[in-house]
Write a protein that holds these residues in place. Structure first.
Motif, PDB file in Angstrom:
ATOM      1  N   GLU A  64      80.808  56.116  24.407  1.00 32.20           N
ATOM      2  CA  GLU A  64      80.040  54.908  24.210  1.00 32.20           C
ATOM      3  C   GLU A  64      78.559  55.056  24.524  1.00 32.20           C
ATOM      4  O   GLU A  64      77.711  54.605  23.758  1.00 32.20           O
ATOM      5  N   ALA A  65      78.240  55.660  25.637  1.00 29.76           N
ATOM      6  CA  ALA A  65      76.833  55.742  26.036  1.00 29.76           C
ATOM      7  C   ALA A  65      76.465  57.209  26.210  1.00 29.76           C
ATOM      8  O   ALA A  65      77.159  57.943  26.909  1.00 29.76           O
ATOM      9  N   GLN A  66      75.347  57.616  25.572  1.00 29.63           N
ATOM     10  CA  GLN A  66      74.969  59.033  25.648  1.00 29.63           C
ATOM     11  C   GLN A  66      73.465  59.206  25.671  1.00 29.63           C
ATOM     12  O   GLN A  66      72.738  58.446  25.037  1.00 29.63           O
ATOM     13  N   ARG A  67      73.027  60.194  26.401  1.00 25.95           N
ATOM     14  CA  ARG A  67      71.651  60.653  26.232  1.00 25.95           C
ATOM     15  C   ARG A  67      71.681  62.164  26.292  1.00 25.95           C
ATOM     16  O   ARG A  67      72.094  62.741  27.313  1.00 25.95           O
ATOM     17  N   ILE A  68      71.259  62.775  25.204  1.00 28.90           N
ATOM     18  CA  ILE A  68      71.312  64.235  25.122  1.00 28.90           C
ATOM     19  C   ILE A  68      69.921  64.748  24.787  1.00 28.90           C
ATOM     20  O   ILE A  68      69.368  64.397  23.751  1.00 28.90           O
ATOM     21  N   PHE A 124      67.462  64.092  21.733  1.00 29.18           N
ATOM     22  CA  PHE A 124      68.031  64.319  20.407  1.00 29.18           C
ATOM     23  C   PHE A 124      69.073  63.276  20.039  1.00 29.18           C
ATOM     24  O   PHE A 124      69.390  63.097  18.876  1.00 29.18           O
ATOM     25  N   ARG A 125      69.638  62.641  21.055  1.00 26.97           N
ATOM     26  CA  ARG A 125      70.630  61.606  20.753  1.00 26.97           C
ATOM     27  C   ARG A 125      70.637  60.611  21.890  1.00 26.97           C
ATOM     28  O   ARG A 125      70.642  61.005  23.069  1.00 26.97           O
ATOM     29  N   GLU A 126      70.648  59.345  21.506  1.00 24.19           N
ATOM     30  CA  GLU A 126      70.710  58.301  22.524  1.00 24.19           C
ATOM     31  C   GLU A 126      71.464  57.120  21.957  1.00 24.19           C
ATOM     32  O   GLU A 126      71.202  56.668  20.844  1.00 24.19           O
ATOM     33  N   SER A 127      72.421  56.628  22.707  1.00 27.82           N
ATOM     34  CA  SER A 127      73.159  55.454  22.241  1.00 27.82           C
ATOM     35  C   SER A 127      73.741  54.741  23.454  1.00 27.82           C
ATOM     36  O   SER A 127      73.983  55.340  24.501  1.00 27.82           O
ATOM     37  N   ALA A 164      80.338  60.031  32.987  1.00 19.71           N
ATOM     38  CA  ALA A 164      80.775  58.844  33.731  1.00 19.71           C
ATOM     39  C   ALA A 164      82.154  58.456  33.229  1.00 19.71           C
ATOM     40  O   ALA A 164      82.375  58.360  32.018  1.00 19.71           O
ATOM     41  N   LEU A 165      83.074  58.254  34.170  1.00 22.65           N
ATOM     42  CA  LEU A 165      84.443  57.882  33.813  1.00 22.65           C
ATOM     43  C   LEU A 165      84.699  56.437  34.236  1.00 22.65           C
ATOM     44  O   LEU A 165      84.230  56.005  35.300  1.00 22.65           O
ATOM     45  N   ASP A 166      85.426  55.729  33.402  1.00 23.92           N
ATOM     46  CA  ASP A 166      85.781  54.358  33.795  1.00 23.92           C
ATOM     47  C   ASP A 166      87.046  54.401  34.660  1.00 23.92           C
ATOM     48  O   ASP A 166      87.616  55.471  34.873  1.00 23.92           O
ATOM     49  N   PRO A 167      87.467  53.243  35.171  1.00 26.39           N
ATOM     50  CA  PRO A 167      88.621  53.248  36.085  1.00 26.39           C
ATOM     51  C   PRO A 167      89.895  53.830  35.467  1.00 26.39           C
ATOM     52  O   PRO A 167      90.783  54.266  36.174  1.00 26.39           O
ATOM     53  N   ASP A 168      89.962  53.827  34.125  1.00 31.04           N
ATOM     54  CA  ASP A 168      91.127  54.444  33.473  1.00 31.04           C
ATOM     55  C   ASP A 168      90.891  55.914  33.164  1.00 31.04           C
ATOM     56  O   ASP A 168      91.621  56.506  32.358  1.00 31.04           O
ATOM     57  N   SER A 169      89.845  56.478  33.738  1.00 34.58           N
ATOM     58  CA  SER A 169      89.499  57.890  33.514  1.00 34.58           C
ATOM     59  C   SER A 169      89.135  58.204  32.083  1.00 34.58           C
ATOM     60  O   SER A 169      89.329  59.329  31.616  1.00 34.58           O
ATOM     61  N   ARG A 170      88.630  57.203  31.370  1.00 38.61           N
ATOM     62  CA  ARG A 170      88.105  57.490  30.042  1.00 38.61           C
ATOM     63  C   ARG A 170      86.629  57.864  30.172  1.00 38.61           C
ATOM     64  O   ARG A 170      85.906  57.323  31.010  1.00 38.61           O
ATOM     65  N   LEU A 171      86.219  58.776  29.325  1.00 37.76           N
ATOM     66  CA  LEU A 171      84.826  59.228  29.338  1.00 37.76           C
ATOM     67  C   LEU A 171      83.976  58.191  28.613  1.00 37.76           C
ATOM     68  O   LEU A 171      84.105  58.005  27.412  1.00 37.76           O
ATOM     69  N   VAL A 172      83.123  57.506  29.362  1.00 34.94           N
ATOM     70  CA  VAL A 172      82.350  56.429  28.752  1.00 34.94           C
ATOM     71  C   VAL A 172      80.852  56.675  28.771  1.00 34.94           C
ATOM     72  O   VAL A 172      80.072  55.920  28.187  1.00 34.94           O
ATOM     73  N   GLY A 173      80.431  57.709  29.460  1.00 35.57           N
ATOM     74  CA  GLY A 173      78.997  58.005  29.480  1.00 35.57           C
ATOM     75  C   GLY A 173      78.800  59.504  29.558  1.00 35.57           C
ATOM     76  O   GLY A 173      79.492  60.197  30.298  1.00 35.57           O
ATOM     77  N   LEU A 174      77.851  60.016  28.783  1.00 34.80           N
ATOM     78  CA  LEU A 174      77.584  61.458  28.778  1.00 34.80           C
ATOM     79  C   LEU A 174      76.087  61.690  28.793  1.00 34.80           C
ATOM     80  O   LEU A 174      75.362  61.141  27.958  1.00 34.80           O
ATOM     81  N   ARG A 175      75.637  62.461  29.756  1.00 30.66           N
ATOM     82  CA  ARG A 175      74.223  62.849  29.800  1.00 30.66           C
ATOM     83  C   ARG A 175      74.158  64.359  29.833  1.00 30.66           C
ATOM     84  O   ARG A 175      74.885  65.007  30.577  1.00 30.66           O
ATOM     85  N   ILE A 176      73.277  64.896  28.991  1.00 33.12           N
ATOM     86  CA  ILE A 176      73.073  66.346  28.993  1.00 33.12           C
ATOM     87  C   ILE A 176      71.573  66.613  28.925  1.00 33.12           C
ATOM     88  O   ILE A 176      70.870  66.013  28.114  1.00 33.12           O
ATOM     89  N   ARG A 177      71.129  67.509  29.785  1.00 32.79           N
ATOM     90  CA  ARG A 177      69.760  68.002  29.652  1.00 32.79           C
ATOM     91  C   ARG A 177      69.832  69.523  29.655  1.00 32.79           C
ATOM     92  O   ARG A 177      70.244  70.119  30.653  1.00 32.79           O
ATOM     93  N   ASP A 181      74.184  52.072  26.636  1.00 35.26           N
ATOM     94  CA  ASP A 181      73.395  51.840  27.847  1.00 35.26           C
ATOM     95  C   ASP A 181      73.791  52.890  28.877  1.00 35.26           C
ATOM     96  O   ASP A 181      74.674  52.676  29.715  1.00 35.26           O
ATOM     97  N   VAL A 182      73.107  54.014  28.787  1.00 35.53           N
ATOM     98  CA  VAL A 182      73.472  55.153  29.620  1.00 35.53           C
ATOM     99  C   VAL A 182      73.311  54.841  31.113  1.00 35.53           C
ATOM    100  O   VAL A 182      74.186  55.128  31.927  1.00 35.53           O
ATOM    101  N   MET A 183      72.203  54.235  31.449  1.00 32.41           N
ATOM    102  CA  MET A 183      71.913  54.036  32.886  1.00 32.41           C
ATOM    103  C   MET A 183      72.929  53.106  33.516  1.00 32.41           C
ATOM    104  O   MET A 183      73.344  53.294  34.639  1.00 32.41           O
ATOM    105  N   ARG A 184      73.381  52.128  32.755  1.00 38.15           N
ATOM    106  CA  ARG A 184      74.374  51.200  33.306  1.00 38.15           C
ATOM    107  C   ARG A 184      75.675  51.949  33.568  1.00 38.15           C
ATOM    108  O   ARG A 184      76.333  51.747  34.578  1.00 38.15           O
TER     109      ARG A 184
END
Lengths: 162, 755
Positions: free
Chosen positions: B536-540, B351-354, B484-497, B356-359
């Motif tokens: 930044e990166a999502q696949r839902i 339903f949503r993809e933006s 997925a969190l970056d080194p500053d603990s920011r949420l940069v990737g979200l995957r939901i199934r 580079d989730v896998m990276r």
């Protein structure tokens, strides 16, 4: 034939003595203000007052109420200003309107009767007393307004009593 | 999500709306007066507005009142435009016509994902499908009350219909007095001219009828509103406080009989053998009717008697053999395991993809994963399922508490075999809807029963047990979430199934198969794919798992479980990041200022930064649904080891508010509804039977458990958005998040079980 005293009027009905009062009211006497919701005395929608005490009419065989004064929501059609129970019900009803309590409204007849019984028993209930006494279920979630309306009606009744 | 304006331009800034008559499409929704039947002492000026001799106005009211206040809110719109007090407006159910179809609900709730800015070749296909569906929907004109859409749908139409009527009356007066119409004024039911002319508006109704306005029609600008926005008392409250309000179960046509229904205890089963003779021999039994499965109803039978109790006892005592059918294999434990499996590994519709989730999730990324789930839920409206019907003189009359008068009529036509002109459906008040009365299973039953007893009206009534065990349940869902969190603990990737059955194709399949396209149902993923956070990166994605359990629309639909999944997970990530839950969300709402404003309002009013009360903690949740944004802060403690919710502070941005008193009621009620589900709600299925059957086994929140709910409404000039459902989704995560703050335990399953 069973003789019933409902809202100050005596009525005779030909009915199976085991029939719960709820169905006598709704199906035989056309008094549909008292509601059916569970049939097992778990929700309070069918609450009427029997001699001033709240009872679940869905499990109350009609034979057991013969000769006892029954108060239903329809008492509001012609309330007797000298009847204390009527006075309380009227005050609650006015508070219900002021606080805009009902949403779908289906549970409210039972709520009003349960609240009447509470105020007969405890004219100045606090929140804990209300929570302990009002067990009626409301799916629309009008509970906080029910509480406010009971407090408001109680206060008004105490004022007019002075 | 953008709301489409089919009819009028979006130039509603400041509320002034000017419509050139020529700009309206030919089938403009204001419509023709011919649609309304001729009545004594009333003259129709268009499809919505009639002017009565006594100076009142009558509004055509296709939407049904189930507690949400629509029978007050819509008349308020007309009162504004006709310059009448609310008490001067009456309502009447109109004849069935496509012009009364609910367009807003269709465009907001239909099965396709939004066609907004997503890459991929399937977007065009869905855009085309959505457009076509909306067009078909408008032509078919579905009269549905649901989806928190009635005010949004009526907003332009009723105001325009009222403004048009006002214009016509004023122009008719101007013609009679030979003065410019711009100098005539309608106020309090009187048309007047400064030159001294004055007459009640009813005097001009027949002259106005059948005409088109000469000048452009202008709805009342926001700055001149005298009705819209005021907390006027609801018009239905007096009758709901004295026992005189008539619900479906209360109709009493002369000679009424009563029918008790008993259905196969296994979902989807049918009657095998029934000893009709023995039942009929019981004193008081007037008839026995077989009820084959129809419109989703499980097969069974009904017993008719002169009163409900006699009928019910006879039905319950009857010797009966059931044909369980394939439903006997339905096992909730196994189905939930399948959902978990599908959420872990299934092939979902994205339903949503933006980005580079896998990276983002690769290599040494810091990943937080969790699995969530929610059970089936019953609706449990206080008025049990019922409908009344009478077949006499070749005509069929139905009285029903229904959210779908049009579908009800179709079901009645199908069940009776009569032609359309012979069937009338009268809609009563509903003792709660919540989506259950979007189904017409009982209508078909009631009609079959009435056809078996020609002449007599018969009320078909289910017991509470039949109601609870033969519902169209909110489907169970499982979800796998990973961040997925970056080194500053920011949420940069979200995957939901997520995984679960789809509501809308099931519902449409029962009621309007032509619309039940086998395309992904966005309501399964709503609340997950359409969140406001800048990530930044999502696949839902969502995996549809067909289970065979009857599923339907339950207040807030997919949001009801998805808000719990996502807003609890966001909180989990905040904890992993060592961040305050409010600050963490704030950091991700940089592109969503409206959401941020609602969140801040709730937090401020709840005293988020104040020291907590001893033994209590706060939890926060933010969620948008049905066009409205809601944030809630729940104050939670423990009482005897169980959660006790003391207070809920709710902020809501629902666009322009018609009646703030009604908004507060709906917020309070939605919170209690959602809290019942959060703390108690579960439906268990074993061998195809639902185990819960009445309030003792399916408890509702009581007054003693109810929190104090405070409602804070954001001021907005946007068009009105949904109010009936949006405050339900956030309460479960708000409470779960508070429980985490209180106990350190993260609960990922509903109902919340801290024990």
């Amino acid at each position: 034939m069973l003789e019933l005293r409902i809202n100050g009027t005596t009525t005779s009905v030909e009915v199976d003595p085991a029939m719960p009062l709820l169905w006598v009211l709704r199906d035989l006497l056309g008094l549909t203000g008292t509601k059916f919701a569970c049939g097992v005395a778990a929700c309070g929608a069918c609450t009427v007052l029997l001699d001033g005490a709240a009872v679940p009419s869905c499990v109350r065989p009609v034979s057991t109420v013969v000769g006892l004064p029954v108060l239903t929501i329809e008492a509001l059609r012609r309330p007797d200003p000298h009847d204390d129970h009527h006075r309380i019900l009227v005050a609650l009803r006015e508070a219900w309107i002021e606080e805009q309590v009902p949403q779908c409204g289906y549970c409210q007849s039972g709520m009003l009767l349960a609240a009447t019984a509470l105020l007969i028993d405890q004219p100045d209930p606090d929140d804990e007393a209300i929570a302990g006494s009002i067990r009626n279920l409301c799916r629309c979630g009008t509970y906080q307004r029910v509480r406010e309306a009971i407090r408001s009606a109680a206060a008004r009744l105490r004022q007019t009593d002075r | 999500m953008k709301r489409r304006h089919f009819l009028l331009s979006a130039a509603a800034a400041g509320g002034a709306l000017v419509v050139g008559w020529g700009a309206l499409p030919p089938r403009g929704r204001v419509g023709s007066a011919n649609l309304l039947p001729e009545r004594d002492a009333m003259i129709a000026l268009n499809a919505w507005v009639r002017i009565a001799d006594d100076g009142s106005a009558v509004l055509a009211m296709p939407r049904v009142e189930m507690g949400q206040g629509v029978h007050t809110a819509l008349p308020m719109l007309l009162a504004e435009e006709l310059r009448l007090p609310l008490t001067g407006i009456r309502i009447e159910q109109p004849p069935e016509d496509t012009i009364y179809g609910n367009v807003a609900m269709l465009t907001l709730s239909m099965p396709f994902p939004p066609a907004e800015g997503e890459a991929g070749s399937r977007t065009l296909r869905y855009r085309a499908g959505e457009w076509m569906l909306a067009k078909i929907g408008r032509e078919l004109g579905l009269n549905v009350t649901g989806g928190s859409s009635s005010v949004a749908d009526a907003w332009d139409v009723v105001r325009l219909a009222g403004a048009t009527a006002r214009q016509l009356l004023v122009e008719a007066a101007a013609r009679r007095w030979r003065v410019p119409s711009a100098q005539c004024v309608l106020a309090d039911g009187i048309v007047s001219h400064p030159g001294g002319h004055s007459a009640p508006m009813a005097a001009f109704a027949s002259d106005a009828a059948g005409r088109a306005p000469e000048a452009s029609v202008q709805v009342t600008p926001r700055e001149a509103w005298r009705v819209i926005g005021r907390p006027l008392p609801r018009t239905d409250v007096p009758s709901k406080t004295d026992g005189s309000a008539i619900y479906g179960i209360d109709v009493r046509p002369t000679g009424l009989r009563f029918a008790a229904v008993r259905m196969c205890p296994v979902l989807g089963g049918d009657l095998a053998r029934l000893d009709t003779e023995a039942i009929s021999a019981r004193p008081g039994v007037l008839g026995v009717v077989r009820l084959p499965p129809a419109h989703g109803a499980t097969g069974g039978f009904a017993v008719i008697a002169a009163d409900s109790w006699t009928a019910r006892r006879a039905a319950d005592a009857a010797a009966v053999e059931w044909a369980a059918g394939p439903g006997a294999g339905l096992d909730g434990t196994r189905l939930l395991a399948e959902l978990r499996e599908a959420a872990d590994r299934g092939d979902g519709h994205v339903f949503r993809e933006s980005g580079d989730v896998m990276r983002r999730f690769a290599g040494r990324a810091r990943v937080v994963e969790a699995r969530y789930e929610a059970p089936w839920l019953a609706h449990a409206a206080m008025e049990p399922i019922n409908a009344t019907a009478q077949y006499a003189d070749d005509r069929l009359t139905v009285w029903a508490p229904t959210q779908v008068p049009g579908f009800a009529r179709k079901a009645a036509i199908a069940a009776s075999g009569l032609d359309e002109d012979s069937v009338t459906v009268h809609v009563t008040l509903l003792g709660g809807g919540f989506g259950r009365r979007l189904e017409v299973d009982v209508i078909a039953q009631a009609v079959r029963i009435a056809m078996a007893m020609p002449g007599s009206p018969v009320q078909t009534l289910w017991s509470r047990e039949q109601d609870t065990t033969h519902d169209f349940y909110r489907p169970a869902q499982a979800a796998w979430l990973a961040a997925a969190l970056d080194p500053d603990s920011r949420l940069v990737g979200l995957r939901i199934r997520s995984a679960g059955d789809a509501v809308v194709p099931n519902w449409l399949g029962r009621n309007m198969p032509i619309l039940a396209a086998d395309l992904p149902d966005k309501t399964s993923s709503e609340g997950l794919f359409d969140h406001p956070y800048a990530i930044e990166a999502q696949r839902i994605e969502h995996v549809r798992v067909r289970s065979g359990v009857p599923v339907g629309n339950w207040r807030s639909v997919g949001h009801s479980h998805n808000a719990f999944f996502l807003e609890s997970f966001i909180d989990e990530i905040a904890a992993q990041a060592g961040a305050d839950p409010l600050a963490f969300r704030r950091g991700m709402l940089t592109e969503s200022p409206r959401h941020l404003a609602v969140l801040e309002l709730a937090a401020e009013r709840a005293g988020w930064d104040d020291p907590p009360a001893p033994d209590r903690r706060l939890g926060i949740a933010l969620h948008e649904s049905f066009g409205s944004i809601v944030a809630q802060v729940a104050e939670v403690g423990l009482d005897g080891g169980r959660p006790r919710v003391h207070r809920v502070v709710c902020a809501i941005d629902c666009g322009t508010v018609v009646n703030p008193g009604i908004v507060a009621q709906q917020v309070e009620g939605s919170v209690v509804f959602g809290l019942t589900a959060a703390l108690h709600g579960r439906i268990d299925i074993a061998s195809g039977r639902v185990r819960q059957d009445n309030f003792p086994s399916y408890p509702l929140l009581t007054l003693a458990e109810a929190p104090r709910v405070e409602t804070h409404i954001v001021t907005s000039t946007r068009a009105p958005a949904g109010v009936g459902e949006p405050a339900t989704p956030p309460i479960a995560p708000a409470v779960a998040n508070a429980l985490f703050a209180l106990t350190g335990r993260r609960l990922r399953r509903l109902p919340l079980d801290i024990g």
